[in-house]
Design an enzyme around this catalytic site. Sequence first.
Site, PDB file in Angstrom:
ATOM      1  CD  GLN A  92      48.071  40.174  37.664  1.00 11.68           C
ATOM      2  OE1 GLN A  92      47.625  41.211  38.149  1.00 11.68           O
ATOM      3  NE2 GLN A  92      48.715  40.161  36.510  1.00 11.68           N
ATOM      4  CG  ASP A 143      53.514  21.168  34.073  1.00 14.37           C
ATOM      5  OD1 ASP A 143      53.336  22.108  33.265  1.00 14.37           O
ATOM      6  OD2 ASP A 143      54.605  20.938  34.633  1.00 14.37           O
ATOM      7  CG  LEU A 144      48.406  24.420  31.354  1.00 12.27           C
ATOM      8  CD1 LEU A 144      47.784  25.668  30.725  1.00 12.27           C
ATOM      9  CD2 LEU A 144      47.386  23.295  31.350  1.00 12.27           C
ATOM     10  CE1 TYR A 193      51.760  35.617  27.221  1.00  4.25           C
ATOM     11  CE2 TYR A 193      51.534  37.745  26.144  1.00  4.25           C
ATOM     12  CZ  TYR A 193      51.065  36.801  27.023  1.00  4.25           C
ATOM     13  OH  TYR A 193      49.895  37.029  27.701  1.00  4.25           O
TER      14      TYR A 193
HETATM   15  N1  NAP Z   1      49.399  39.705  32.791  1.00  2.07           N
HETATM   16  C1  NAP Z   1      49.131  40.448  31.730  1.00  2.07           C
HETATM   17  O1  NAP Z   1      49.485  41.627  31.652  1.00  2.07           O
HETATM   18  C2  NAP Z   1      48.346  39.865  30.582  1.00  2.07           C
HETATM   19  C3  NAP Z   1      48.121  40.655  29.447  1.00  2.07           C
HETATM   20  C4  NAP Z   1      47.376  40.110  28.387  1.00  2.07           C
HETATM   21  C5  NAP Z   1      46.876  38.826  28.487  1.00  2.07           C
HETATM   22  N2  NAP Z   1      47.136  38.085  29.608  1.00  2.07           N
HETATM   23  C6  NAP Z   1      46.598  36.725  29.665  1.00  2.07           C
HETATM   24  O2  NAP Z   1      45.692  36.672  30.744  1.00  2.07           O
HETATM   25  C7  NAP Z   1      45.700  35.352  31.323  1.00  2.07           C
HETATM   26  C8  NAP Z   1      45.870  35.451  32.822  1.00  2.07           C
HETATM   27  O3  NAP Z   1      47.116  36.075  33.100  1.00  2.07           O
HETATM   28  P1  NAP Z   1      47.604  36.386  34.581  1.00  2.07           P
HETATM   29  O4  NAP Z   1      48.112  37.790  34.597  1.00  2.07           O
HETATM   30  O5  NAP Z   1      46.566  35.940  35.536  1.00  2.07           O
HETATM   31  O6  NAP Z   1      48.878  35.408  34.669  1.00  2.07           O
HETATM   32  P2  NAP Z   1      49.895  35.213  35.859  1.00  2.07           P
HETATM   33  O7  NAP Z   1      49.503  36.006  37.051  1.00  2.07           O
HETATM   34  O8  NAP Z   1      51.271  35.379  35.294  1.00  2.07           O
HETATM   35  O9  NAP Z   1      49.686  33.675  36.231  1.00  2.07           O
HETATM   36  C9  NAP Z   1      50.040  32.657  35.360  1.00  2.07           C
HETATM   37  C10 NAP Z   1      49.400  31.384  35.867  1.00  2.07           C
HETATM   38  O10 NAP Z   1      49.704  30.336  34.940  1.00  2.07           O
HETATM   39  C11 NAP Z   1      50.238  29.239  35.684  1.00  2.07           C
HETATM   40  N3  NAP Z   1      51.156  28.472  34.850  1.00  2.07           N
HETATM   41  C12 NAP Z   1      52.234  28.898  34.184  1.00  2.07           C
HETATM   42  N4  NAP Z   1      52.824  27.863  33.551  1.00  2.07           N
HETATM   43  C13 NAP Z   1      52.094  26.754  33.853  1.00  2.07           C
HETATM   44  C14 NAP Z   1      52.184  25.387  33.513  1.00  2.07           C
HETATM   45  N5  NAP Z   1      53.176  24.906  32.756  1.00  2.07           N
HETATM   46  N6  NAP Z   1      51.233  24.529  33.987  1.00  2.07           N
HETATM   47  C15 NAP Z   1      50.222  24.976  34.764  1.00  2.07           C
HETATM   48  N7  NAP Z   1      50.096  26.260  35.126  1.00  2.07           N
HETATM   49  C16 NAP Z   1      51.018  27.153  34.676  1.00  2.07           C
HETATM   50  C17 NAP Z   1      50.949  29.869  36.867  1.00  2.07           C
HETATM   51  O11 NAP Z   1      51.124  28.906  37.851  1.00  2.07           O
HETATM   52  P3  NAP Z   1      52.405  28.889  38.830  1.00  2.07           P
HETATM   53  O12 NAP Z   1      52.039  29.786  39.989  1.00  2.07           O
HETATM   54  O13 NAP Z   1      52.551  27.470  39.198  1.00  2.07           O
HETATM   55  O14 NAP Z   1      53.574  29.419  38.042  1.00  2.07           O
HETATM   56  C18 NAP Z   1      49.927  30.943  37.237  1.00  2.07           C
HETATM   57  O15 NAP Z   1      48.858  30.378  37.959  1.00  2.07           O
HETATM   58  C19 NAP Z   1      46.795  34.588  30.586  1.00  2.07           C
HETATM   59  O16 NAP Z   1      46.221  33.832  29.557  1.00  2.07           O
HETATM   60  C20 NAP Z   1      47.658  35.682  29.972  1.00  2.07           C
HETATM   61  O17 NAP Z   1      48.325  35.246  28.816  1.00  2.07           O
HETATM   62  C21 NAP Z   1      47.841  38.577  30.667  1.00  2.07           C
END
Ligand code: NAP
Length: 295
Positions: free
Chosen positions: A13, A38-39, A127
């Site tokens: 997102q 890859d993280l 997490y």
């Molecule tokens: N979503 C929430 O409600 C929320 C709440 C609080 C904080 N956050 C934080 O906000 C940030 C952005 O979250 P978001 O909602 O945008 O996350 P998201 O939509 O779940 O996307 C996660 C991203 O991380 C990538 N990823 C996962 N594992 C990986 C790996 N091993 N190597 C490389 N890339 C990897 C995924 O790639 P793939 O497509 O390849 O899987 C995807 O691009 C994150 O730091 C999250 O912890 C999110």
Amino acid sequence: MSLKILQFGTTGQLGLELLRQAPAHDVTVTALGRADADLADPAAAAEAVRRHRPGLVVIAAAHTAVDQAESERDLAFTVNAESPGAIAAAAAEVGAAVINVSTDYVFDGAGGAPYREDAATNPLNVYGASKLAGERAVAAANPRALSIRTSWVVSPHGKNFIKTMLRVAAAGNPLKVVDDQSGRPTSAADLAGFILAIAPRLAAAPAGDPAFGVVHFANSGEVTWRGFAQAIFAEALGESAPEVAPTTTAEYVTPARRPLRATMDLGRLEAVYGVRPRPWRDALREILAELKAAL
Ligand SMILES: NC(=O)c1ccc[n+]([C@@H]2O[C@H](COP(=O)([O-])OP(=O)(O)OC[C@H]3O[C@@H](n4cnc5c(N)ncnc54)[C@H](OP(=O)(O)O)[C@@H]3O)[C@@H](O)[C@H]2O)c1
């Protein structure tokens, strides 16, 4: 010369919103997806930073599957803590600042909300613990690092609560949503806009500048998951909004425990950056309008 940003994460997102908004800013973004970096491999992620030599690194990728992380502890810590630490160390080597994104789940939500940045942390799940370890790792590795804690991220893309609710309602199933967890829904677009707006300042700021450290960013206002579901249906479906019955955290059992009220204080955001995010309901309307336009 425009600022060189190296972005980790292209499909999530936040990653998508950063890519969408970057052309409106004076930045040149190189974005690396999982296939490029890859993280799960901290050394490879660090090597990418040395290779690209950016002025700023933005870590928009993370292991975000909160329940799955309970059974993938090692992977969650590698992706959310070790790799951000290695990236931040490599960034320090090439003179780059770092923006890492963290979560309100570093708090236990058992009292004291809205939490300030310096409030005691006590994550209830793997997490949250891995993200807290990530904050500490980037701060230890690079004095020019900022961790932005955010919450309940939503957008027209990917997996999120708005899209899940609309899908469940369309299937016509009865709805029961947790009504004893509250927080601040946050638009990925607003968070991306904030990151891009502060990027030049961070890239130029010296170590010790108040721009670094930890800051909370969320849309303003507060709501329970059930209240959020009701707002989604009221905005999207008006008169034909379905009933949403309440349930409790105790009744709705999930692998990961979640905080009841981890709502974050937004005072430092305004004091240091002069930013006051709009109410979550305004952001919700915008996301729903975009989803509707895409139909
Ligand atoms: N979503 C929430 O409600 C929320 C709440 C609080 C904080 N956050 C934080 O906000 C940030 C952005 O979250 P978001 O909602 O945008 O996350 P998201 O939509 O779940 O996307 C996660 C991203 O991380 C990538 N990823 C996962 N594992 C990986 C790996 N091993 N190597 C490389 N890339 C990897 C995924 O790639 P793939 O497509 O390849 O899987 C995807 O691009 C994150 O730091 C999250 O912890 C999110």
